[in-house]
Design a protein around this motif. Structure first.
Motif, short mmCIF file in Angstrom:
data_model
loop_
_atom_site.label_atom_id
_atom_site.label_comp_id
_atom_site.label_asym_id
_atom_site.label_seq_id
_atom_site.Cartn_x
_atom_site.Cartn_y
_atom_site.Cartn_z
N LEU A 106 8.95 17.46 -23.74
CA LEU A 106 9.84 18.05 -22.74
C LEU A 106 9.91 19.57 -22.89
O LEU A 106 9.88 20.31 -21.90
N ARG A 107 10.01 20.05 -24.12
CA ARG A 107 10.16 21.48 -24.37
C ARG A 107 8.87 22.26 -24.08
O ARG A 107 8.89 23.36 -23.51
N TYR A 108 7.73 21.68 -24.50
CA TYR A 108 6.48 22.43 -24.39
C TYR A 108 5.61 22.01 -23.20
O TYR A 108 4.67 22.72 -22.84
N GLY A 109 5.91 20.85 -22.59
CA GLY A 109 5.11 20.40 -21.47
C GLY A 109 3.69 20.05 -21.84
O GLY A 109 2.78 20.14 -21.01
N VAL A 110 3.46 19.66 -23.08
CA VAL A 110 2.11 19.36 -23.57
C VAL A 110 2.08 17.94 -24.11
O VAL A 110 2.80 17.61 -25.06
N GLY A 111 1.24 17.11 -23.53
CA GLY A 111 1.18 15.71 -23.95
C GLY A 111 0.66 15.52 -25.35
O GLY A 111 0.92 14.51 -25.98
N LEU A 476 19.39 21.05 -21.53
CA LEU A 476 20.19 21.57 -22.64
C LEU A 476 21.59 21.96 -22.18
O LEU A 476 22.56 21.81 -22.92
N SER A 477 21.70 22.46 -20.98
CA SER A 477 22.99 22.93 -20.48
C SER A 477 23.84 21.80 -19.93
O SER A 477 25.03 21.99 -19.66
N GLY A 478 23.24 20.62 -19.77
CA GLY A 478 23.99 19.49 -19.23
C GLY A 478 24.21 19.59 -17.73
O GLY A 478 25.08 18.91 -17.18
N GLU A 479 23.40 20.42 -17.04
CA GLU A 479 23.58 20.60 -15.60
C GLU A 479 23.03 19.45 -14.80
O GLU A 479 23.31 19.32 -13.61
N LYS A 480 22.25 18.58 -15.44
CA LYS A 480 21.52 17.56 -14.70
C LYS A 480 21.68 16.21 -15.38
O LYS A 480 21.59 16.10 -16.60
N THR A 481 21.92 15.15 -14.59
CA THR A 481 21.95 13.80 -15.12
C THR A 481 20.52 13.28 -15.09
O THR A 481 19.86 13.33 -14.05
N LEU A 482 20.05 12.76 -16.22
CA LEU A 482 18.63 12.52 -16.37
C LEU A 482 18.30 11.10 -16.77
O LEU A 482 19.14 10.37 -17.28
N ASP A 483 17.08 10.70 -16.54
CA ASP A 483 16.57 9.45 -17.08
C ASP A 483 15.19 9.72 -17.66
O ASP A 483 14.67 10.81 -17.56
N ALA A 484 14.61 8.68 -18.24
CA ALA A 484 13.37 8.89 -18.99
C ALA A 484 12.22 9.35 -18.11
O ALA A 484 11.28 9.97 -18.58
N SER A 485 12.28 9.05 -16.82
CA SER A 485 11.18 9.43 -15.95
C SER A 485 11.17 10.91 -15.64
O SER A 485 10.19 11.44 -15.13
N ASP A 486 12.25 11.64 -15.96
CA ASP A 486 12.36 13.03 -15.56
C ASP A 486 11.40 13.95 -16.30
O ASP A 486 11.18 15.07 -15.89
N ASP A 487 10.85 13.52 -17.44
CA ASP A 487 9.95 14.42 -18.13
C ASP A 487 8.53 14.36 -17.58
O ASP A 487 7.67 15.13 -17.95
N THR A 488 8.28 13.44 -16.65
CA THR A 488 6.95 13.32 -16.07
C THR A 488 6.52 14.55 -15.29
O THR A 488 5.42 15.05 -15.48
N PRO A 489 7.37 15.11 -14.40
CA PRO A 489 6.94 16.30 -13.67
C PRO A 489 6.56 17.46 -14.58
O PRO A 489 5.58 18.16 -14.32
N SER A 490 7.32 17.65 -15.66
CA SER A 490 7.04 18.76 -16.57
C SER A 490 5.67 18.60 -17.23
O SER A 490 4.89 19.54 -17.29
N MET A 491 5.38 17.40 -17.71
CA MET A 491 4.11 17.17 -18.36
C MET A 491 2.97 17.26 -17.35
O MET A 491 1.91 17.80 -17.64
N ALA A 492 3.20 16.75 -16.16
CA ALA A 492 2.16 16.79 -15.14
C ALA A 492 1.84 18.23 -14.74
O ALA A 492 0.70 18.60 -14.50
N THR A 493 2.89 19.07 -14.71
CA THR A 493 2.69 20.48 -14.36
C THR A 493 1.75 21.15 -15.34
O THR A 493 0.82 21.86 -14.97
N GLU A 494 1.97 20.90 -16.62
CA GLU A 494 1.14 21.56 -17.64
C GLU A 494 -0.26 20.98 -17.68
O GLU A 494 -1.25 21.68 -17.80
N GLU A 495 -0.35 19.63 -17.58
CA GLU A 495 -1.64 19.00 -17.74
C GLU A 495 -2.57 19.25 -16.54
O GLU A 495 -3.77 19.12 -16.64
N SER A 496 -1.98 19.62 -15.41
CA SER A 496 -2.80 19.87 -14.22
C SER A 496 -3.32 21.30 -14.18
O SER A 496 -4.11 21.64 -13.32
N ARG A 497 -2.84 22.15 -15.10
CA ARG A 497 -3.26 23.55 -15.07
C ARG A 497 -4.68 23.71 -15.61
O ARG A 497 -5.08 23.02 -16.51
#
Length: 497
Positions: A106-111, A476-497
């Motif tokens: 989640l932090r680094y966006g790297v699988g 980290l700020s608690g601004e968003k209610t999350l579930d386990a699927s939410d880290d998919t966009p972040s990883m996909a963003t990095e892996e598609s670069r």
């Protein structure tokens, strides 16, 4: 009477495990108690998981040999819990994840950071095996059974209550174990031993001055305790998984702080018990001091409670490490292996299609790994070396990327991966050069190499993708209610670069 107390205690563990089943409806309930623990339950279960056999039987043993200086081991553990709770627990709780490897992704966006799950699984597995072997030694004496039978008795009970209701069952049993340890150490063993030694005056008259020397155990040993145990408390999956159970960041922060203070008092109590015992009895092996005190000076029944407290300490650590191993195996390692062979990983946790099926799958993982632990504990006579290697790799390879992710925004995925690899290689290489897996040098070298690699590679590579950092910051700020699927966009963003 003592035997009856232990049997009642073991039966109670199974009963509380069954009670926890009624609270387990989905993976969140099974793995992190639904993230609903309040201050009392959270404090008790956090204290229970970190205070195992090394802190209880080992703490008394160190007090027996080194006096009050023997408290440093548990003090290092306590400071690790305090640092985790005050500095990181609130932020960890807001991430709404299940494993340390998920935090790295989640932090680094790297699988590629998923490989950290392999190291974490090795560490938690060896911790479970060690704890299983520890409480089996108590059963050897109490039941008169041989080593393998003792391991089977304790191991099967831990697997049963852990698999029935997962973290809810473990939380309830941990509370029983927390109460037993508190009564056994603070209200029974300490006053009885102190009184038998003649109090402070009696100890002073019969013991050497070193019994009250805080540095008697050695400066090098004290420093190593802080490096290994204090830092280890900051990143262990078994500890983080308890943080995930808190119902709010405030509970994680202040409940954990209360647990840390309790650990400090527990460490001092254990050292005082051992120091007092050294004035009136002699044991060939210092680790026998705890049981010898219970058998020689405590009344029947009282000694049973004190021995049950020791078993409780070991079982709480074993069950916590067992569910941590199962969680990492299913959430991190299984998807990694699936990708390596070209298969689509199963959906786990909050993203699972069928909650009941997901709970069943988690139970299967706990049972299978629990059986593996029982077999390993039965076959191996000494796992200290294996546990030390796993612990050194854990701290030497993963500490910098994990803490760097929280403390330094410029840290990148490439820096994290290189730090993991170089830290691990440096630790193992130094271990081979020194020729002693128990030496202190490997973990120091591993940390230095990992830190240098993290900083240099991070500065030489592009900053982490802004989309990944926005996701990280919002969690980290608690601004968003999350579930386990939410880290998919972040990883996909990095892996598609």
């Amino acid at each position: 009477m003592d035997l009856a107390i232990i049997v009642i205690y073991l039966a109670a563990m199974v009963a509380f495990g069954w009670w926890g089943k009624s609270r387990t409806k989905d993976s969140s309930d099974f793995l992190v108690a639904g993230r609903r623990l309040g201050p009392m339950l959270y404090t008790g279960t956090m204290a229970a998981v970190v205070l195992g056999g090394a802190s209880t039987v080992g703490g008394v043993a160190l007090g027996y040999e080194y006096g009050i200086s023997g408290a440093w081991l548990v003090t290092a553990i306590a400071l690790g819990v305090l640092a985790l709770s005050l500095l990181f627990a609130g932020r960890i709780q807001r991430l709404r994840i299940y494993t340390v490897a998920q935090m790295l992704a989640l932090r680094y966006g790297v699988g590629a950071t998923a490989a950290s799950g392999v190291v974490m699984m090795a560490y938690t597995l060896m911790l479970t095996v060690t704890s299983t072997m520890a409480y089996a030694t108590v059963f050897n004496v109490l039941f008169g059974t041989d080593r393998v039978v003792s391991i089977l008795i304790g191991g099967i009970i831990v697997v049963i209550y852990s698999s029935i209701g997962g973290m809810w069952s473990i939380t309830l049993t941990d509370m029983v174990q927390f109460v037993l340890k508190t009564i056994g150490v603070f209200f029974l063993l300490l006053p009885f031993t102190w009184n038998h030694a003649g109090g402070l005056d009696g100890i002073k008259s019969r013991a050497a001055d070193s019994v009250f020397d805080l540095g008697a155990i050695g400066t090098g040993t004290i420093i190593t305790y802080f490096v290994v145990y204090t830092l280890g408390m900051l990143i262990g999956q078994d500890i983080w998984q308890r943080v995930f159970t808190a119902r709010s960041p405030q509970v994680a922060r202040w409940g954990g702080t209360a647990a840390g203070v309790y650990c400090l008092l527990y460490g001092v109590a254990g050292a005082l018990i051992g120091a007092a015992a050294s004035t009136f009895m002699t044991v060939d092996n210092r680790d026998d001091a705890y049981a010898t005190i219970a058998e020689s000076i405590l009344p029947v029944g009282v000694s049973g409670l004190v021995l049950a407290a020791a078993v409780a300490a070991m079982m709480s650590t074993a069950s916590g490490a067992l569910i941590a191993t199962a969680t990492v195996a299913r959430t991190d390692v299984q998807p990694l292996l699936a990708r390596l062979v070209g298969r689509t990983p199963e959906r786990v946790g909050d993203d699972a299609e069928n909650p009941e099926h997901d709970v069943l799958a988690n139970r299967i993982y706990v049972v299978v790994i629990g059986l593996v632990v029982v077999v390993l504990a039965s076959l191996l006579n000494d796992v200290v070396s294996g546990l030390t290697i796993a612990y050194d790799i854990l701290v030497g390879g993963l500490l910098v990327p994990i803490l760097g992710g929280f403390l330094w925004r410029r840290g990148t995925g490439a820096g994290a991966v290189v730090a993991m690899v170089t830290g691990t290689i440096a630790t193992l290489t130094t271990m081979a050069i020194v020729g002693d897996v128990l030496a202190n040098e490997p973990i120091y070298v591993g940390l230095l190499v990992s830190a240098a690699a993290y900083v240099v590679v991070s500065l030489l590579t592009r900053p982490t993708d802004p989309a990944v950092m926005r996701e990280w910051t919002s969690r980290l700020s608690g601004e968003k209610t999350l579930d386990a699927s939410d880290d998919t966009p972040s990883m996909a963003t990095e892996e598609s670069r």
